[in-house]
Design an enzyme around this catalytic site. Structure first.
Site, PDB file in Angstrom:
ATOM      1  N   SER A 194       0.839  -1.193   0.000  1.00 23.70           N
ATOM      2  CA  SER A 194       0.000   0.000   0.000  1.00 23.70           C
ATOM      3  C   SER A 194       0.880   1.252   0.000  1.00 23.70           C
ATOM      4  CB  SER A 194      -0.964  -0.045   1.189  1.00 23.70           C
ATOM      5  OG  SER A 194      -1.962   0.945   1.096  1.00 23.70           O
ATOM      6  N   GLU A 314      -9.195  -4.880  -4.817  1.00 25.69           N
ATOM      7  CA  GLU A 314      -8.624  -3.909  -3.889  1.00 25.69           C
ATOM      8  C   GLU A 314      -9.714  -3.027  -3.268  1.00 25.69           C
ATOM      9  OE1 GLU A 314      -5.419  -3.448  -3.058  1.00 25.69           O
ATOM     10  OE2 GLU A 314      -4.263  -4.482  -4.600  1.00 25.69           O
ATOM     11  N   HIS A 408      -7.986  -5.180  -0.590  1.00 25.45           N
ATOM     12  CA  HIS A 408      -6.719  -4.580  -0.194  1.00 25.45           C
ATOM     13  C   HIS A 408      -6.313  -5.070   1.194  1.00 25.45           C
ATOM     14  CE1 HIS A 408      -3.754  -1.324  -0.592  1.00 25.45           C
ATOM     15  NE2 HIS A 408      -3.997  -0.973   0.658  1.00 25.45           N
TER      16      HIS A 408
END
Length: 489
Positions: A194, A314, A408
């Site tokens: 990330s 995600e 995610h």
């Protein structure tokens, strides 16, 4: 850590700044909160990281060090993404996990940069325990760095990208000190997820990268950086909120906790996908002269093997727990596609490939590809043309927790082979497949060790290792019609 390991053996290592004492747990030496730079507060606030002063005696490294000032994630995200807050000013430190039995040779090193939108996270989170890497012969180094306003404000009179400068200082510490912990400074893999993947991409693009890094891993990391006017929006909003000038002197008059409270106020409701004020890397003439995507496509970092990838869904981390998924209508999709330049033809293709899917699913799939999958594959294409070794993966296993699916951050517990940690259970549930954790973790260990995760490197057939928890196959050019519809090069 098991109950039997609460009373652990002690072990000492001598660094160039002084001795540190850690513990031996489950065959792994753990050194926690070892400083790589001086505390960035008081007269060192909003300044470049400075060297650690040597210490006399033995420094205790048996407890996690202080965390960067931050607040928990808001709302439903807080239950999925835990926050650890440990008081203290000595926030620029590393945790080192190394095998207790190391033999005579130096071992490969994996340096981990945590994510958290550049405003959350720490190396003290249970999910970032490096025990399994160390047990598999890799020296693991988890770094802490300045977050939020302390690390990524755009202030007159202050350097930009201070949190990134901290990471470079940590890598310099690794070069100088990791051999004392059994690690080989010539075999350092820099990995991040990330926001951590974002900063890893910026370091990979930096001219000093070949001297600091042998391999790199970018997990779900945007390859972006913003001009000062845009990156500084949140700084200006905070200055207005606090009634202080956006200068080093002005922000230094505000206590760190008050800065955190202000950034919470001005970012309320913002997400990485739906937009709003947030912290980002800032284009400057030093650390980030070009956006990482542009620099990497132009050939930066081509001598360094790279492993890149994203999760299939995600967007679900932000759209599902918050309830946003069901709120999107065709008008939202039309506005979003015009704002980022997506063609109507691409939208029709995504809809056709997901018959009956709600508008939020179509919008989320587009956002995932525009922000992550397509830029990562553009870099992979450019590196292939330059003869650079690149490997691409996709995490596709669908978590049953809160209907997250392949969202995610769900992959983290698998990469760390730590499915029993509270962090992993929160995202993947108590019955996540160990076989998938074994497969992913082994690939990351292999890449850190050799620069090859165990499948074909990127070529004209576009091979992607798809970690689905079943066959984990290598798939040629998955959903390539959608990628091609969005690739505007």
């Amino acid at each position: 850590m098991s109950a039997d390991s609460e009373v652990a053996d002690r072990v000492r290592v001598l660094t160039s700044k002084g001795a540190v004492e850690g513990t031996v747990v489950d065959g792994v030496e753990r050194f926690l909160g070892v400083p790589y730079a001086a505390p960035p507060f008081r007269d060192r606030r909003f300044a470049a990281p400075r060297p650690v002063e040597p210490w006399d005696g033995v420094r205790d490294a048996t407890r996690y060090g202080p965390t960067s000032p931050q607040s928990p994630y808001p709302g439903a995200l807080g239950a999925l993404l835990p926050t650890v807050r440990i008081a203290g000013e000595d926030v620029l430190h590393v945790n080192v996990f190394t095998p207790a039995e190391r033999g005579t040779g130096l071992l490969p090193v994996l340096v981990w940069v945590h994510g958290g939108s550049l405003a959350h996270g720490s190396n003290a989170l249970a999910g970032y325990d490096g025990t399994r890497f160390a047990q598999d012969g890799v020296v693991f180094v988890g770094i802490n760095y300045r977050l939020g306003a302390e690390g990524f404000s755009v202030l007159d009179g202050a350097p930009r990208n201070l949190g990134l400068a901290d990471q470079l200082a940590a890598l310099a510490w690794v070069q100088d000190e990791v051999a004392a912990f059994g690690g080989d400074p010539r075999r350092v893999t820099l990995a991040g997820q990330s926001a951590g993947g974002n900063t890893v991409s910026a370091i990979l693009a930096h001219p000093s990268a070949p001297d600091l890094v042998a391999h790199a891993i970018v997990q779900s990391g945007p390859l972006s950086a913003q001009p000062a006017a845009r990156a500084g929006r949140i700084t200006r909003a905070m200055g207005k909120d606090l009634a202080v000038p956006t200068t080093r002197e002005g922000f230094a008059t505000v206590l760190p906790e008050a800065l955190v409270a202000s950034q919470d106020r001005v970012t309320a409701g913002a997400t990485p996908l739906t937009g709003g004020p947030g912290f980002s890397l800032c284009l400057d003439g030093d650390l980030v002269p070009r956006a990482p995507h542009d620099a990497l496509v132009a050939g930066a970092g081509r001598t360094i093997p790279l492993l890149v990838g994203a999760t299939t869904e995600e967007y679900r981390l932000w759209f599902v727990p918050t309830g946003l998924l069901s709120t999107f209508r065709r008008l939202h999709l039309a506005v979003a596609r015009r704002r980022v330049g997506i063609s109507a033809r691409a939208v029709r293709l995504f809809r056709r490939n997901r018959p009956g899917a709600p508008t939020g699913v179509v919008l989320g799939a587009l956002a995932t590809d525009v922000l992550l999958r397509v830029p990562l594959q553009q870099v992979a294409d450019a590196r292939r043309a330059a003869g650079a070794r690149t490997y691409v993966y996709e995490f596709a296993w669908r978590s049953p927790v809160a209907d997250l699916g392949a969202a995610h951050a769900v992959e983290l517990g698998f990469v760390f082979d730590g499915l029993a940690t509270p962090d992993a259970v929160a995202l993947a549930g108590p019955d996540a497949p160990q076989s998938l954790a074994t497969a992913m973790h082994s690939a990351w260990v292999a890449f850190a060790t050799t620069g090859d995760p165990g499948w074909q490197q990127w070529d004209e057939t576009r091979p992607v290792r798809v970690f689905d928890g079943e066959q984990d196959p290598v798939v040629r050019a998955p959903r390539d019609d959608e990628r091609a519809a969005l690739d505007r090069r």
